[in-house]
Design a protein around this motif. Structure first.
Motif, mmCIF file in Angstrom:
data_model
loop_
_atom_site.group_PDB
_atom_site.id
_atom_site.type_symbol
_atom_site.label_atom_id
_atom_site.label_comp_id
_atom_site.label_asym_id
_atom_site.label_seq_id
_atom_site.Cartn_x
_atom_site.Cartn_y
_atom_site.Cartn_z
ATOM 1 N N ARG A 41 -48.609 6.693 16.601
ATOM 2 C CA ARG A 41 -48.483 7.951 16.147
ATOM 3 C C ARG A 41 -47.633 8.139 15.150
ATOM 4 O O ARG A 41 -47.545 9.191 14.222
ATOM 5 C CB ARG A 41 -48.286 9.094 17.041
ATOM 6 N N THR A 45 -47.450 10.075 10.130
ATOM 7 C CA THR A 45 -46.446 10.794 9.374
ATOM 8 C C THR A 45 -45.544 9.950 8.396
ATOM 9 O O THR A 45 -45.279 8.895 8.803
ATOM 10 C CB THR A 45 -45.235 11.419 10.470
ATOM 11 N N LEU A 136 -39.594 15.271 16.203
ATOM 12 C CA LEU A 136 -40.881 14.769 16.479
ATOM 13 C C LEU A 136 -40.712 14.233 18.175
ATOM 14 O O LEU A 136 -39.909 13.597 18.471
ATOM 15 C CB LEU A 136 -41.579 13.751 15.908
ATOM 16 N N LEU A 138 -42.936 12.387 21.315
ATOM 17 C CA LEU A 138 -44.110 11.524 21.814
ATOM 18 C C LEU A 138 -43.857 11.207 22.858
ATOM 19 O O LEU A 138 -42.874 10.600 23.495
ATOM 20 C CB LEU A 138 -43.975 10.417 20.801
ATOM 21 N N THR A 252 -48.148 15.102 21.681
ATOM 22 C CA THR A 252 -47.201 15.098 20.344
ATOM 23 C C THR A 252 -47.076 16.576 20.195
ATOM 24 O O THR A 252 -47.883 17.322 20.075
ATOM 25 C CB THR A 252 -48.290 14.414 19.387
ATOM 26 N N TRP A 254 -43.668 18.946 17.763
ATOM 27 C CA TRP A 254 -42.688 19.051 16.711
ATOM 28 C C TRP A 254 -41.763 20.179 17.119
ATOM 29 O O TRP A 254 -42.348 21.156 17.637
ATOM 30 C CB TRP A 254 -43.172 19.038 15.364
#
Length: 289
Positions: A41, A45, A136, A138, A252, A254
């Protein structure tokens, strides 16, 4: 106020992880495969990270983060032995009581380490607070259906030998719940999806040995701690399908930041969906045709 659930014995979990720390090489291929799925993942980005928290990575996450050029990596684990071998700056801590200040990291990775937390919504809130704005998060967790064959075989064998059933496999999350949990915890742009990691064992004892080597022994408080009947495990293993899969749920999210994409306001569209689809629009209650 509702009391927090108390499903897992965290002290017992820590002891089992401590005992398992020297044996991580035995299950490293499974942990590494799960980590690769999760860290893929990061390729989605262009953001570059400088301060990462590896949460319960068991020696497979921190080296991969370092290989991606992240200069500072902290590795936290419930057990000291696990933290010391994780590969980052070691910290012994509990996911239910994070020992970090607000905004300490711009990346947090939790690979197969949150499924034994009693209060997952509360843990997610703490993890979001530990992120800097636009940081972020994860995470991967084993999903509902993982070890289902073992769960059913043990339950059937125990019902036959004892006349009752004791929980021997931890409850696992369902995919449909995770995006909502992220949103409730204050994460922006929450996404939850699923991957599958096929596993094949030659013997049932090989599966049990891997679970112990990973520190994944039964830590459910409601488990029956009496010595099981001698026939229980042979009976359960005789009915066990050794082709199985790890259903890997991936989250996921943010930490909110003003630069992030915002959903459009209801009614703000300047084109009709029906026009784009080349079809006719019907009002509520109208019959097509």
């Amino acid at each position: 106020m509702e009391a927090n659930p108390d499903i897992f014995d965290r002290r017992l979990m820590r002891l089992r992880r401590e005992r398992a720390a020297p044996h991580m090489d035995q299950v490293a291929p499974i942990l590494e495969a799960a980590a690769e799925i999760l860290l893929d993942r990061l390729d989605d980005t262009t953001r570059r990270f400088s301060r990462a928290l590896d949460l319960g990575g068991r020696g497979v996450v921190a080296p991969r983060l370092a290989a991606r050029g992240i200069p500072l990596i902290v590795s936290m684990d419930l057990a000291r032995g696990m933290a010391m071998r994780a590969g980052g700056h070691p910290v012994v801590g509990d996911e239910e009581w994070l020992p970090f200040a607000e905004g300490s990291f711009d990346l947090i990775v939790a690979n197969l380490s949150l499924h034994g937390v009693n209060d997952l919504p509360g843990a997610l809130v703490q993890l979001r607070r530990a992120l800097r704005p636009d940081g972020l998060f994860l995470a991967s967790l084993p999903g509902f259906g993982t070890l289902q064959g073992l769960r059913e075989a043990l339950a059937a064998a125990e019902a036959e030998t004892r006349g009752g059933v004791s929980p021997r496999i931890a409850p696992f999350a369902e995919l449909r719940d995770l995006a909502g949990l992220l949103q409730r915890a204050g994460f922006a742009l929450p996404v939850a999806d699923q991957d599958r990691l096929p596993l094949e064992y030659r013997t049932p004892l090989g599966l049990i040995a891997d679970l112990r080597a990973a520190g994944e022994g039964n830590a459910i408080r409601a488990a029956d701690r009496r010595t099981p009947p001698r026939a229980l495990f042979p009976l359960a293993f005789s009915a066990l399908d050794l082709s199985m899969e790890l259903r890997l749920l991936v989250m996921t999210g943010w930490a909110p930041h003003e630069s992030q994409q915002k959903p459009a306001r209801p009614g703000s569209a300047d084109a009709r969906l029906a026009d784009a689809l080349g079809t006719r629009e019907y009002k509520a209650g109208d019959k097509a045709g």
